[in-house]
Design a protein around this motif. Sequence first.
Motif, PDB file in Angstrom:
ATOM      1  N   ILE A 178       0.839  -1.191   0.000  1.00  0.00           N
ATOM      2  CA  ILE A 178       0.000   0.000   0.000  1.00  0.00           C
ATOM      3  C   ILE A 178       0.881   1.250   0.000  1.00  0.00           C
ATOM      4  N   ASP A 179       0.598   2.137  -0.912  1.00  0.00           N
ATOM      5  CA  ASP A 179       1.297   3.422  -0.992  1.00  0.00           C
ATOM      6  C   ASP A 179       1.073   4.195   0.302  1.00  0.00           C
ATOM      7  N   SER A 180       2.092   4.839   0.813  1.00  0.00           N
ATOM      8  CA  SER A 180       1.987   5.557   2.083  1.00  0.00           C
ATOM      9  C   SER A 180       1.000   6.722   2.018  1.00  0.00           C
ATOM     10  N   ARG A 181       0.612   7.141   0.814  1.00  0.00           N
ATOM     11  CA  ARG A 181      -0.347   8.239   0.675  1.00  0.00           C
ATOM     12  C   ARG A 181      -1.802   7.772   0.806  1.00  0.00           C
ATOM     13  N   VAL A 182      -2.024   6.458   0.854  1.00  0.00           N
ATOM     14  CA  VAL A 182      -3.385   5.946   1.001  1.00  0.00           C
ATOM     15  C   VAL A 182      -3.842   6.176   2.446  1.00  0.00           C
ATOM     16  N   LYS A 183      -5.016   6.756   2.598  1.00  0.00           N
ATOM     17  CA  LYS A 183      -5.569   7.047   3.927  1.00  0.00           C
ATOM     18  C   LYS A 183      -6.877   6.278   4.113  1.00  0.00           C
ATOM     19  N   GLY A 184      -7.137   5.860   5.345  1.00  0.00           N
ATOM     20  CA  GLY A 184      -8.402   5.201   5.660  1.00  0.00           C
ATOM     21  C   GLY A 184      -8.396   3.690   5.457  1.00  0.00           C
ATOM     22  N   TRP A 185      -7.219   3.141   5.150  1.00  0.00           N
ATOM     23  CA  TRP A 185      -7.115   1.684   4.966  1.00  0.00           C
ATOM     24  C   TRP A 185      -6.736   1.079   6.314  1.00  0.00           C
ATOM     25  N   ASN A 186      -7.702   0.449   6.964  1.00  0.00           N
ATOM     26  CA  ASN A 186      -7.479  -0.098   8.296  1.00  0.00           C
ATOM     27  C   ASN A 186      -7.615  -1.617   8.273  1.00  0.00           C
ATOM     28  N   PRO A 187      -6.905  -2.320   9.176  1.00  0.00           N
ATOM     29  CA  PRO A 187      -7.030  -3.783   9.220  1.00  0.00           C
ATOM     30  C   PRO A 187      -8.470  -4.202   9.489  1.00  0.00           C
ATOM     31  N   LYS A 188      -8.952  -5.178   8.734  1.00  0.00           N
ATOM     32  CA  LYS A 188     -10.299  -5.720   8.932  1.00  0.00           C
ATOM     33  C   LYS A 188     -10.220  -7.222   8.822  1.00  0.00           C
ATOM     34  N   LEU A 189     -10.889  -7.915   9.742  1.00  0.00           N
ATOM     35  CA  LEU A 189     -10.804  -9.365   9.825  1.00  0.00           C
ATOM     36  C   LEU A 189     -11.197 -10.049   8.522  1.00  0.00           C
ATOM     37  N   LEU A 190     -12.315  -9.636   7.944  1.00  0.00           N
ATOM     38  CA  LEU A 190     -12.797 -10.277   6.721  1.00  0.00           C
ATOM     39  C   LEU A 190     -12.350  -9.555   5.461  1.00  0.00           C
ATOM     40  N   ASP A 191     -11.586  -8.470   5.623  1.00  0.00           N
ATOM     41  CA  ASP A 191     -11.025  -7.742   4.486  1.00  0.00           C
ATOM     42  C   ASP A 191     -12.105  -7.084   3.624  1.00  0.00           C
ATOM     43  N   ASN A 192     -13.282  -6.836   4.194  1.00  0.00           N
ATOM     44  CA  ASN A 192     -14.341  -6.154   3.441  1.00  0.00           C
ATOM     45  C   ASN A 192     -14.346  -4.677   3.840  1.00  0.00           C
ATOM     46  N   ARG A 193     -14.193  -3.787   2.875  1.00  0.00           N
ATOM     47  CA  ARG A 193     -14.073  -2.361   3.140  1.00  0.00           C
ATOM     48  C   ARG A 193     -15.047  -1.568   2.291  1.00  0.00           C
ATOM     49  N   ASN A 194     -15.521  -0.469   2.856  1.00  0.00           N
ATOM     50  CA  ASN A 194     -16.313   0.475   2.087  1.00  0.00           C
ATOM     51  C   ASN A 194     -15.331   1.478   1.489  1.00  0.00           C
ATOM     52  N   LEU A 195     -15.150   1.423   0.173  1.00  0.00           N
ATOM     53  CA  LEU A 195     -14.111   2.221  -0.470  1.00  0.00           C
ATOM     54  C   LEU A 195     -14.345   3.723  -0.375  1.00  0.00           C
ATOM     55  N   LYS A 196     -15.564   4.150  -0.030  1.00  0.00           N
ATOM     56  CA  LYS A 196     -15.797   5.602   0.066  1.00  0.00           C
ATOM     57  C   LYS A 196     -15.031   6.226   1.234  1.00  0.00           C
ATOM     58  N   TYR A 197     -14.559   5.382   2.174  1.00  0.00           N
ATOM     59  CA  TYR A 197     -13.794   5.899   3.311  1.00  0.00           C
ATOM     60  C   TYR A 197     -12.285   5.835   3.052  1.00  0.00           C
ATOM     61  N   ILE A 198     -11.877   5.387   1.896  1.00  0.00           N
ATOM     62  CA  ILE A 198     -10.459   5.292   1.562  1.00  0.00           C
ATOM     63  C   ILE A 198     -10.113   6.354   0.547  1.00  0.00           C
ATOM     64  N   SER A 199      -9.005   7.052   0.784  1.00  0.00           N
ATOM     65  CA  SER A 199      -8.623   8.150  -0.107  1.00  0.00           C
ATOM     66  C   SER A 199      -7.148   8.069  -0.451  1.00  0.00           C
ATOM     67  N   PHE A 200      -6.764   8.822  -1.466  1.00  0.00           N
ATOM     68  CA  PHE A 200      -5.369   8.831  -1.943  1.00  0.00           C
ATOM     69  C   PHE A 200      -4.890  10.272  -2.015  1.00  0.00           C
TER      70      PHE A 200
END
Length: 200
Positions: A178-200
């Motif tokens: 993961i690029d260090s500029r990616v924000k909002g990427w947090n560890p999740k047990l099932l690896d399911n993420r809502n991409l609207k909370y992730i930014s670059f």
Amino acid sequence: GGQTPAQSFTPPGIAGYTPPTPLAFNIKRARELLAEAGYPGGEGFPPFTLIFNTSESHRAIAEVVQQMWKKGLGIDIELRNQEWKVFLSTMHEMDYQVARSSWIGDYMYPDNFLTMWRTGEGNNETGWSNPQYDQLVTDSLSEANSDKRLEMLNEAEGIFLEEMPIIPIYYYTRTYRIDSRVKGWNPKLLDNRNLKYISF
């Protein structure tokens, strides 16, 4: 990917829970048991097949198991790859001898890993059954005292590891670049993420 060898079925890191005595690699005892069963050095052991679903990592695991059993026990096994839908059907019908499979918990608590092995559970595709295990796990689900509940689950897992209907290999990990500029990427047990909370 940082995976560690599994020495229990429940993974490490569950608050307040320590799995029963870890499993140990003991080739000498395995050879003794094989000889006691009438197959010294693997001689005369009936042929059997290990199935796995299509994946290079699953194939690698199957090949290593095949080599280890041949070298350590003198046992020959056939490997058979199956496409995912065929593999699921084979597992569900319990039409196999040995299978490479896996489980990822939905939440970090021992019951998420132990309820599946009760008699008749949909995910128990081994045919294994133990009434004492079933009772402990079922009773733990209605036990209000958390310490007592964990003790019951620990006792149940001890039975499971003693009878060994499965052979734990390793605990899964997730690996990312993961690029260090990616924000909002947090560890999740099932690896399911809502991409609207992730930014670059």
